[in-house]
Design a protein around this motif. Structure first.
Motif, PDB file in Angstrom:
ATOM      1  N   GLU A  15      -1.662  -1.640   5.708  1.00 17.58           N
ATOM      2  CA  GLU A  15      -1.481  -0.251   5.306  1.00 17.58           C
ATOM      3  C   GLU A  15      -0.518   0.491   6.223  1.00 17.58           C
ATOM      4  O   GLU A  15       0.267   1.323   5.770  1.00 17.58           O
ATOM      5  N   ARG A  57      -0.217  -1.527  -3.715  1.00 19.10           N
ATOM      6  CA  ARG A  57      -0.302  -0.365  -2.831  1.00 19.10           C
ATOM      7  C   ARG A  57       1.070   0.291  -2.672  1.00 19.10           C
ATOM      8  O   ARG A  57       1.185   1.527  -2.663  1.00 19.10           O
ATOM      9  N   ARG A 115      -6.761   2.052  -1.504  1.00 20.59           N
ATOM     10  CA  ARG A 115      -6.797   1.263  -0.276  1.00 20.59           C
ATOM     11  C   ARG A 115      -8.153   0.569  -0.138  1.00 20.59           C
ATOM     12  O   ARG A 115      -9.198   1.156  -0.431  1.00 20.59           O
TER      13      ARG A 115
END
Length: 289
Positions: A15, A57, A115
Motif C-alpha cells: 500500500e 488497488r 485495502r
C-alpha cells in the motif's frame, strides 16, 4: 514474527508503494517468507493473486484521482505504473466499466477495491492432524524448471507435473531412490528460490543418497529444519487447497509454531490424483514462536 503480523506488514508495504515499481521478493521479505511461498499462501487465503491485488488497488486510486479533477489521464497512468495511456485505458475500462475520461463526469460510477486488513476471526473449533519432525540437511535429485516473471503460476506448475508424468521423468526419478528415501516412496514438489531477482525454480524430486545423476536432472540441498507435516486426504485439488487455507488461517495463528525459512514441500506418495480418497502431505519448515 507470527504469520498474521508478517502478512499485514507485506500488505502495508504494498500500500505504501503503490505508485512505485513493486518487486514480489521484496514484498515477501516483509512476511519473512520466500517469494513463491508468500504468493502461494496469499492467493489461497485471499482468492486472488498478489499481482491482482496490486492492480485493483492501483485502479481504485486512479479512479479517485480522476474523479472530479482536471488531472491528465497520461499523468495518472504513469503514476500507477502504466507505460502508456492506451494500456491504462484498457485496464481502467475493464475494472471500472467506463473510460478514464468519463471518470471526470458528474455522477460517474466507479468501482472501489478496498485495502486488505488482516484479522483473526475465531470460529467453531476443528481438529487438525499434524506431526513434528526434525530432519538434518538432505539432498534431492530433481527435474527443475525456471519460473519467469516473478508471479506464481499454478497453471505452469500443473503443466510441469503433467509433462513429467507423461514423458517418463517421474518414473526415472523413482528409479533414483535409495534404500531409505527421505520422503519414503514418494515424489515431492519443491520451490527453490533463485538469486536472480524475480525468478525461482520449481523442482519435482526425490531423496538422493548418492550415485550417478542422469542427464536433465540436478541436485538440490535442503537445509536442516524442523518440519510441521500435515496429512491431506480427499478429492484433489479441493482437499489440498482447503488444507493450505486452514494451515494459515487456523493452525499458525493459534499454535506455538510459525513458518521459518519459507520452504514448503508437497509430498505425493502416488499419482492416482483422481482418487476421491487421495493421500498426500504438506511439509512446512517451522520454528517455535
Amino acid at each position: 514474527m507470527d504469520w498474521v503480523t508478517g502478512l499485514q506488514n507485506a500488505i502495508d508495504y504494498m500500500e505504501e508503494h503503490l505508485t512505485e515499481p513493486l518487486d514480489y521478493a521484496e514484498i515477501a521479505k516483509r512476511a519473512y517468507s520466500s517469494s513463491f511461498h508468500f504468493q502461494r499462501i496469499f492467493g489461497i487465503l485471499c482468492g486472488y493473486t498478489v499481482g491482482e491485488y496490486i492492480r485493483m488497488r492501483r485502479l481504485t486510486l486512479a479512479g479517485s484521482a480522476l474523479a472530479g479533477s482536471d488531472c491528465r489521464v497520461v499523468d495518472v497512468a504513469l503514476r500507477y505504473g502504466y507505460d502508456s495511456p492506451e494500456s491504462f485505458a484498457r485496464a481502467f475500462q475493464r475494472f471500472h466499466g467506463i473510460k478514464p475520461s468519463q471518470a471526470r463526469e458528474n455522477s460517474a460510477r466507479l468501482r472501489s477495491f478496498s485495502r486488505l486488513s488482516v484479522k483473526l476471526i475465531l470460529e467453531g473449533g476443528r481438529t487438525m492432524e499434524y506431526r513434528i519432525e526434525k530432519k538434518d540437511a538432505f539432498r534431492v535429485i530433481a527435474k527443475k524448471e525456471r519460473m519467469q516473471g516473478g508471479e506464481v503460476s499454478p497453471m505452469e506448475i500443473q503443466k510441469l507435473w503433467s509433462r513429467c508424468r507423461s514423458d517418463g521423468t517421474i518414473d526415472a526419478l523413482c528409479r533414483c531412490m535409495g534404500d531409505k528415501p527421505v520422503f519414503g516412496n514418494a515424489v515431492a514438489g519443491i520451490c527453490l528460490d533463485n538469486p536472480q531477482e524475480g525468478d525461482f525454480d520449481y523442482a519435482i524430486g526425490v531423496g538422493y543418497e548418492g550415485g550417478e545423476v542422469p542427464a536433465g536432472f540436478a541436485l538440490a540441498d535442503i537445509p536442516a529444519y524442523t518440519w510441521v507435516i500435515f496429512p491431506c486426504r480427499g478429492p484433489m485439488p479441493e482437499a489440498f487447497q482447503e488444507l493450505w487455507k486452514r494451515i494459515y488461517s487456523e493452525f499458525f495463528p493459534t499454535s506455538e509454531y510459525q513458518p521459518a525459512g519459507g520452504l514448503c514441500l508437497e509430498v505425493y506418495p502416488g499419482d492416482n490424483v483422481n482418487d476421491q480418497d487421495y493421500y498426500c502431505e504438506i511439509w512446512i519448515s517451522a520454528e517455535k514462536k
